[in-house]
Design an enzyme around this catalytic site. Structure first.
Site, PDB file in Angstrom:
ATOM      1  N   TRP A 103       1.642  -6.649 -12.165  1.00 46.57           N
ATOM      2  CA  TRP A 103       0.510  -7.106 -11.348  1.00 46.57           C
ATOM      3  C   TRP A 103      -0.511  -7.845 -12.185  1.00 46.57           C
ATOM      4  CZ3 TRP A 103       2.213  -7.496  -6.865  1.00 46.57           C
ATOM      5  CH2 TRP A 103       3.022  -6.512  -6.287  1.00 46.57           C
ATOM      6  N   ASP A 171      -8.640  -4.476 -11.687  1.00 43.57           N
ATOM      7  CA  ASP A 171      -7.756  -4.102 -10.587  1.00 43.57           C
ATOM      8  C   ASP A 171      -7.510  -2.602 -10.724  1.00 43.57           C
ATOM      9  OD1 ASP A 171      -5.711  -3.643  -8.802  1.00 43.57           O
ATOM     10  OD2 ASP A 171      -4.405  -5.264  -9.536  1.00 43.57           O
ATOM     11  N   LYS A 195      -2.521   2.399  -1.876  1.00 46.00           N
ATOM     12  CA  LYS A 195      -2.072   3.359  -2.885  1.00 46.00           C
ATOM     13  C   LYS A 195      -2.875   4.662  -2.788  1.00 46.00           C
ATOM     14  CE  LYS A 195       0.355  -0.144  -4.408  1.00 46.00           C
ATOM     15  NZ  LYS A 195       0.032  -1.359  -5.099  1.00 46.00           N
TER      16      LYS A 195
HETATM   17  C1  LIG Z   1       0.226  -2.790  -5.294  1.00 51.80           C
HETATM   18  C2  LIG Z   1      -0.611  -3.467  -6.266  1.00 51.80           C
HETATM   19  C3  LIG Z   1      -1.068  -4.791  -6.058  1.00 51.80           C
HETATM   20  C4  LIG Z   1      -0.572  -5.660  -4.906  1.00 51.80           C
HETATM   21  O1  LIG Z   1      -1.176  -5.382  -3.716  1.00 51.80           O
HETATM   22  P1  LIG Z   1      -0.794  -6.204  -2.391  1.00 51.80           P
HETATM   23  O2  LIG Z   1      -1.771  -5.605  -1.413  1.00 51.80           O
HETATM   24  O3  LIG Z   1       0.626  -5.909  -2.066  1.00 51.80           O
HETATM   25  O4  LIG Z   1      -1.032  -7.649  -2.650  1.00 51.80           O
HETATM   26  C5  LIG Z   1      -1.927  -5.320  -6.979  1.00 51.80           C
HETATM   27  N1  LIG Z   1      -2.314  -4.630  -8.074  1.00 51.80           N
HETATM   28  C6  LIG Z   1      -1.872  -3.379  -8.321  1.00 51.80           C
HETATM   29  C7  LIG Z   1      -2.315  -2.671  -9.565  1.00 51.80           C
HETATM   30  C8  LIG Z   1      -1.016  -2.759  -7.433  1.00 51.80           C
HETATM   31  O5  LIG Z   1      -0.576  -1.512  -7.677  1.00 51.80           O
END
Ligand SMILES: *Cc1c(COP(=O)(O)O)cnc(C)c1O
Length: 358
Positions: A103, A171, A195
């Site tokens: 990511w 993030d 998540k």
């Molecule tokens: C799942 C995830 C994403 C992607 O998220 P989407 O909503 O599918 O675009 C981005 N960063 C991290 C750390 C993730 O675990």
């Protein structure tokens, strides 16, 4: 509740039974409105209450003050990969990214559409099985430094982030509210909700007010943080039910308490890593204990046959969602806040039984 399976999926991830029950009730009738949460007007007083309570809870749980704004935006994690450079990076500018996983790398690729990217450390060469070394020198001209606190696919996680001299953007999609953490260090935090914080299609964004004056590009309002703050996340038809489920999660987190959540998360991770490390069939993907994630625990089996046999045994025992990401294979067990210690114990017992019988 009628959840029949233990769900270790990485996202959309398991939600606590009480949250599911409350969400189910709200789908039938939201409070005394006589209509469903799925029908609730986004500009009515009830949704405004949901927004305001959720913002207050985010600030309380993060221990941040009024120098931050809280947003609920659509488009999940990737929309934030896009909005960050759109807002803060112009042609000729440079932003720093730490390339710590799948990511993180994708966020970096999105950034490259808008400006120069300086890679401030990478563990790509070893398939992200450890965290990159922290940069010894961060140039002052960087518009921001982007990091990923927990690398969901490979199972690494920072246990501490040094202070930095440029705006710090993180993030935290897969570890927000999982532990005591100094959120005040960050200038912008984002988390896709599916998540640790609810259902897909919603992202939580926490942005320091003074970042809004650094927006360097001319953007349509939907993609502009300042316009979204001005409209209190209700610029267009908001994801009313998605934000509501995140509010239910925030209430659940507050009731359990971050300290208790952290203690349980430590406990779950310890139980599972111990079982992997003691096993002759399974090997942990991340070997350095200081880099190991307490949210996503990745490991491999000694061969493909063993891998498939164990997955089958899990399925027979109603344990699902532990296949590794399609880019890595092996196993990944996601043990976010909602996962109970007992579920991890059940899995570990099955691992031991499997080992004895093979
Ligand atoms: C799942 C995830 C994403 C992607 O998220 P989407 O909503 O599918 O675009 C981005 N960063 C991290 C750390 C993730 O675990």
């Amino acid at each position: 509740m009628n959840q029949e399976k233990i769900n270790f999926n990485a996202g959309p991830a398991a939600l606590p039974a009480t949250v599911l029950q409350q969400a189910a009730n709200a789908v039938l009738k939201y409070k005394n409105t006589g209509i469903s949460i799925l029908e609730l007007p986004h500009r009515g007083p009830e949704f405004l209450e949901i927004i305001e309570e959720s913002k207050a809870l985010v600030k309380e749980l993060c221990e941040i003050g009024d120098d931050y704004d809280v947003l609920w935006l659509q488009g999940g994690g990737r929309m934030q990969f896009s909005m960050i450079p759109m807002n803060f990076l112009s042609t000729g500018d440079t932003a720093g990214y730490i390339d710590s996983g799948h990511w993180a790398a994708e966020a970096m690729e999105y950034g490259a559409y808008y400006g120069q990217i300086q890679v401030m450390g990478s563990s790509r060469a070893t398939h992200y099985n450890h965290l990159p070394e922290w940069p010894s020198d961060i140039p002052n001209h960087l518009k921001y430094l982007h990091i990923t606190t927990n690398n969901t696919i490979y199972g690494t996680q920072y246990s501490d982030i040094p202070k930095v001299n440029v705006p710090l953007i993180a993030d935290m999609s897969s570890d927000i509210f999982s532990r005591k953490w100094d959120y005040n260090r960050y200038d912008l935090i984002y988390a896709a909700a599916q998540k640790n914080l609810g259902t897909p299609g919603v992202a939580l964004v926490i942005v320091k007010k003074d970042m809004l004056s650094r927006i360097s590009n001319h953007l349509p309002p939907m993609l502009n943080y300042k316009a979204q703050v001005h409209e209190n996340s209700i610029l267009n038809t908001a994801n009313v039910s998605g934000v509501y489920i995140s509010l239910l999660m925030l209430r659940w987190i507050k009731e359990k308490g971050i300290a208790n959540i952290e203690a349980d998360n430590n406990n779950k991770a310890e139980i599972l890593y111990k079982a992997i490390d003691e096993s002759k069939l399974f090997t942990g993907y991340v070997q350095n204990p200081a880099h190991r994630s307490k949210m996503n625990i990745c490991f491999t089996a000694k061969d493909k046959e063993t891998e498939l046999a164990f997955l089958e045994l899990c399925a027979e025992n109603n344990i699902i969602g532990l296949q590794g990401h399609r880019s890595t294979g092996g196993f990944r067990v996601s043990i976010y806040n909602s996962i109970e210690v007992a579920s991890v114990r059940t899995l570990v017992e099955l691992m031991k039984k499997f080992e004895t019988n093979s």
